[in-house]
Every structure is written in C-alpha cells, then in structure tokens.
Design a protein around this motif. Structure first.
Motif, PDB file in Angstrom:
ATOM      1  N   ILE A 165      90.642  12.676  29.263  1.00 35.12           N
ATOM      2  CA  ILE A 165      91.247  13.998  30.586  1.00 35.12           C
ATOM      3  C   ILE A 165      91.660  14.525  28.953  1.00 35.12           C
ATOM      4  O   ILE A 165      92.533  13.861  28.059  1.00 35.12           O
ATOM      5  CB  ILE A 165      92.215  13.889  31.217  1.00 35.12           C
ATOM      6  CG1 ILE A 165      91.787  13.419  32.166  1.00 35.12           C
ATOM      7  CG2 ILE A 165      92.832  14.946  30.873  1.00 35.12           C
ATOM      8  CD1 ILE A 165      90.556  14.110  32.785  1.00 35.12           C
ATOM      9  N   PRO A 167      94.329  18.275  27.498  1.00 34.20           N
ATOM     10  CA  PRO A 167      94.956  18.972  27.329  1.00 34.20           C
ATOM     11  C   PRO A 167      94.857  19.863  27.434  1.00 34.20           C
ATOM     12  O   PRO A 167      93.971  21.026  25.893  1.00 34.20           O
ATOM     13  CB  PRO A 167      96.430  18.594  26.948  1.00 34.20           C
ATOM     14  CG  PRO A 167      96.777  16.770  27.433  1.00 34.20           C
ATOM     15  CD  PRO A 167      95.091  16.705  26.943  1.00 34.20           C
ATOM     16  N   ASN A 170      90.730  20.088  29.590  1.00 34.14           N
ATOM     17  CA  ASN A 170      89.494  20.443  31.167  1.00 34.14           C
ATOM     18  C   ASN A 170      90.837  19.136  31.998  1.00 34.14           C
ATOM     19  O   ASN A 170      90.078  18.689  32.656  1.00 34.14           O
ATOM     20  CB  ASN A 170      88.484  19.429  30.483  1.00 34.14           C
ATOM     21  CG  ASN A 170      89.112  17.403  29.857  1.00 34.14           C
ATOM     22  OD1 ASN A 170      90.019  17.710  29.879  1.00 34.14           O
ATOM     23  ND2 ASN A 170      88.107  17.155  29.936  1.00 34.14           N
ATOM     24  N   ASP A 171      92.005  19.602  31.487  1.00 30.02           N
ATOM     25  CA  ASP A 171      93.126  18.822  32.899  1.00 30.02           C
ATOM     26  C   ASP A 171      93.295  19.612  33.603  1.00 30.02           C
ATOM     27  O   ASP A 171      94.308  19.323  34.374  1.00 30.02           O
ATOM     28  CB  ASP A 171      94.139  18.381  31.836  1.00 30.02           C
ATOM     29  CG  ASP A 171      95.140  19.712  31.384  1.00 30.02           C
ATOM     30  OD1 ASP A 171      93.610  20.934  30.921  1.00 30.02           O
ATOM     31  OD2 ASP A 171      96.212  19.829  30.992  1.00 30.02           O
ATOM     32  N   SER A 172      92.498  20.574  34.366  1.00 26.98           N
ATOM     33  CA  SER A 172      92.916  21.849  34.951  1.00 26.98           C
ATOM     34  C   SER A 172      92.384  20.607  36.959  1.00 26.98           C
ATOM     35  O   SER A 172      91.485  20.244  36.849  1.00 26.98           O
ATOM     36  CB  SER A 172      92.333  22.598  35.334  1.00 26.98           C
ATOM     37  OG  SER A 172      91.047  22.505  35.225  1.00 26.98           O
ATOM     38  N   LEU A 194      89.007   8.619  34.552  1.00 28.70           N
ATOM     39  CA  LEU A 194      89.561   9.276  34.007  1.00 28.70           C
ATOM     40  C   LEU A 194      90.562   8.631  32.133  1.00 28.70           C
ATOM     41  O   LEU A 194      91.032   7.967  33.156  1.00 28.70           O
ATOM     42  CB  LEU A 194      90.902  10.158  35.086  1.00 28.70           C
ATOM     43  CG  LEU A 194      90.078  11.138  36.333  1.00 28.70           C
ATOM     44  CD1 LEU A 194      91.113  12.043  36.802  1.00 28.70           C
ATOM     45  CD2 LEU A 194      88.939  11.778  35.567  1.00 28.70           C
ATOM     46  N   PRO A 196      92.911   8.757  29.500  1.00 26.00           N
ATOM     47  CA  PRO A 196      93.745   9.802  28.221  1.00 26.00           C
ATOM     48  C   PRO A 196      93.389   9.861  26.800  1.00 26.00           C
ATOM     49  O   PRO A 196      93.161   8.539  26.584  1.00 26.00           O
ATOM     50  CB  PRO A 196      95.299   9.324  28.709  1.00 26.00           C
ATOM     51  CG  PRO A 196      94.713   8.199  28.800  1.00 26.00           C
ATOM     52  CD  PRO A 196      93.673   7.257  29.837  1.00 26.00           C
ATOM     53  N   PRO A 220      97.686  13.807  26.964  1.00 29.88           N
ATOM     54  CA  PRO A 220      98.573  14.180  28.496  1.00 29.88           C
ATOM     55  C   PRO A 220      99.264  13.056  28.884  1.00 29.88           C
ATOM     56  O   PRO A 220      99.294  11.991  28.286  1.00 29.88           O
ATOM     57  CB  PRO A 220      97.317  13.982  29.915  1.00 29.88           C
ATOM     58  CG  PRO A 220      95.940  13.186  28.723  1.00 29.88           C
ATOM     59  CD  PRO A 220      96.347  13.291  26.739  1.00 29.88           C
ATOM     60  N   LYS A 224     101.009  14.185  34.520  1.00 27.89           N
ATOM     61  CA  LYS A 224      99.448  14.982  34.429  1.00 27.89           C
ATOM     62  C   LYS A 224      98.125  13.831  35.077  1.00 27.89           C
ATOM     63  O   LYS A 224      97.702  14.607  35.554  1.00 27.89           O
ATOM     64  CB  LYS A 224      99.447  15.763  33.316  1.00 27.89           C
ATOM     65  CG  LYS A 224      98.365  15.998  33.391  1.00 27.89           C
ATOM     66  CD  LYS A 224      97.515  17.201  34.646  1.00 27.89           C
ATOM     67  CE  LYS A 224      98.337  18.042  34.339  1.00 27.89           C
ATOM     68  NZ  LYS A 224      97.647  19.759  35.138  1.00 27.89           N
ATOM     69  N   MET A 225      98.549  12.797  34.616  1.00 31.83           N
ATOM     70  CA  MET A 225      96.781  11.290  34.453  1.00 31.83           C
ATOM     71  C   MET A 225      97.090  11.432  36.414  1.00 31.83           C
ATOM     72  O   MET A 225      96.631  11.821  36.943  1.00 31.83           O
ATOM     73  CB  MET A 225      96.684  10.300  34.419  1.00 31.83           C
ATOM     74  CG  MET A 225      97.192  10.746  32.379  1.00 31.83           C
ATOM     75  SD  MET A 225      94.996  11.696  32.158  1.00 31.83           S
ATOM     76  CE  MET A 225      94.146   9.961  32.501  1.00 31.83           C
ATOM     77  N   LEU A 228      95.830  14.308  38.305  1.00 30.38           N
ATOM     78  CA  LEU A 228      94.759  14.519  38.418  1.00 30.38           C
ATOM     79  C   LEU A 228      93.852  13.717  39.667  1.00 30.38           C
ATOM     80  O   LEU A 228      92.685  13.695  40.564  1.00 30.38           O
ATOM     81  CB  LEU A 228      93.928  14.251  36.844  1.00 30.38           C
ATOM     82  CG  LEU A 228      94.450  15.800  36.169  1.00 30.38           C
ATOM     83  CD1 LEU A 228      93.746  15.332  35.158  1.00 30.38           C
ATOM     84  CD2 LEU A 228      94.270  16.686  36.837  1.00 30.38           C
TER      85      LEU A 228
END
Length: 234
Positions: A165, A167, A170-172, A194, A196, A220, A224-225, A228
């Motif tokens: 992942i 930032p 592809n962190d959407s 996933l 980081p 990230p 955030k992780m 996701l």
C-alpha cells in the motif's frame, strides 16, 4: 544446474506459511518504484550456486519448518531463472519440503509452466489495479499478472495475493474494491495480504547511487492500513 543467488534467509517468517528457508534469486525484469531490493536487479550479479548446494542447505533447517513451513524462492524475479527454480523445487519435493514461489507474475513461457507444476503455493504481487499505474511504476501491463493468476486458478494452485500500500497511488477504497474483485474471481486465492510501503531501503539506493523513485512519498499510517483491511474484509 546452477543459478545466480542474491542471498538466503534461513528462518524466514514473512515469505509464505510457517517458518521457511528463503532464497532470493538475482535479477529482475521490472523496475518497481517501491522496490526494496535494487541490489537484485542486475542479472549478472549475485553468486553462482548449484541446486545441490541449495538443497543441502535447506534440509538442514527441516526440523524448524513444522507442518506449515518449507522453502520459498523470491527475488529479484525467480521466473527469470525458471529452469533452475524448477529443478530446485523438484529436489525439495523429493526431500518432502513444501515449495513456495514469490513472484510478480510478469514472465510467461514453457519453463515457467514446468516450474508451476512443482510449486505448492504462489505469493503473487498485484501492485496496482490500474493499468496506467502498472505501466508507469512497474514496467509491464496489469494484464500480465492477471493472466498469470488465471493460469494458477485453472491449475488450482493455492495463492496468497499481496499488495504494497503506497499513499497517493493505491491507498484508495476504489483500489481495494478492485483488488477484492480480482480476489473473488479466482478461487485459488485463499489469502490476501496488504503490506505497508516502507522506506528503510533508502540506504541501499544511496549506497548504489540510484534514485529511489518513491523516496518522496509518505509511509501509510496504521489507521489507514486498518481502514483498508476493513474494506478488504467486507
């Protein structure tokens, strides 16, 4: 048969199930912006090693593998040395060792097919779910790993799907939903990880006088992780 080896991790726990003997093969055909191992890129570098030498080293750690562990070939890109990898995996099977392949899925030929026939699990990186990002930041089209995954699904080879992942790239939520769609379309995928994005590799780039393409991007956050991971689990 001989192959070119970058390094060995005798008791790895992050490259497949259980405790594993991990061999990092030398050489890579891609130039991923987030790559942690630029020292594996050069196909002519590394140490020339025989299959026999590697197998003899691997079996020494058999008692630590338990029921889940075994050997993993990583890189670099092990598919560039598919014939060597196949012979190594064949010998490992003869010793009763589980085999795992960590790959980008970007190389395809008959030698790769033969290698997959003796591969018990694949760790497959799907770096982005957008083709433009794949071409720009990896160096191949998205369709290559997707076709590779389709073959693994056809052959019912267990797959761990992985994505680093990063930032802003592809962190959407949209990317995670697209990754879920890929996962759910292939029954062979029984685990998704996933990972980081980390920048501890910066020292390698500096030492080699290579620019780190993603050195300007942030890592990230744990929050955030977790966000996701929650989307992935929905």
């Amino acid at each position: 048969m001989t192959g070119r080896i970058h390094s060995i991790q005798s008791l790895g726990t992050l490259d497949g199930p259980g405790v594993r003997f991990v061999v990092f093969l030398q050489g890579c055909n891609l130039r991923c912006g987030c790559c942690h191992n630029p020292d594996t890129w050069d196909c002519a570098a590394g140490t020339e090693t025989t299959v026999e030498e590697l197998v003899n080293k691997a079996v020494r750690y058999r008692e630590y593998f338990g029921k889940d562990g075994g050997v993993t070939l990583s890189g670099g890109e092990p598919l560039l040395q598919a014939a060597f990898a196949r012979e190594f995996f064949e010998r490992c099977h003869a010793e009763g060792l589980h085999t795992c392949l960590d790959t980008s899925g970007s190389v395809w030929n008959d030698e790769v097919k033969a290698l997959l026939a003796v591969t018990d699990r694949v760790l497959l990186d799907i770096k982005y779910t957008d083709d433009a990002l794949y071409r720009k930041h990896v160096g191949c089209p998205l369709q290559k790993p997707l076709d590779f995954l389709a073959y693994l699904n056809q052959q019912a080879i267990p797959v761990t799907l992985r994505q680093v992942i990063i930032p802003t790239l592809n962190d959407s939520a949209d990317n995670l939903r697209a990754l879920k769609t890929i996962r759910d379309a292939n029954a062979c995928v029984d685990k998704t990880e996933l990972l980081p994005f980390r920048k501890i590799c910066q020292v390698k780039y500096d030492k080699m006088n290579f620019p780190f393409a993603f050195g300007h991007l942030p890592e990230p956050t744990k929050e955030k992780m977790a966000e996701l991971e929650k989307i992935l689990a929905e």
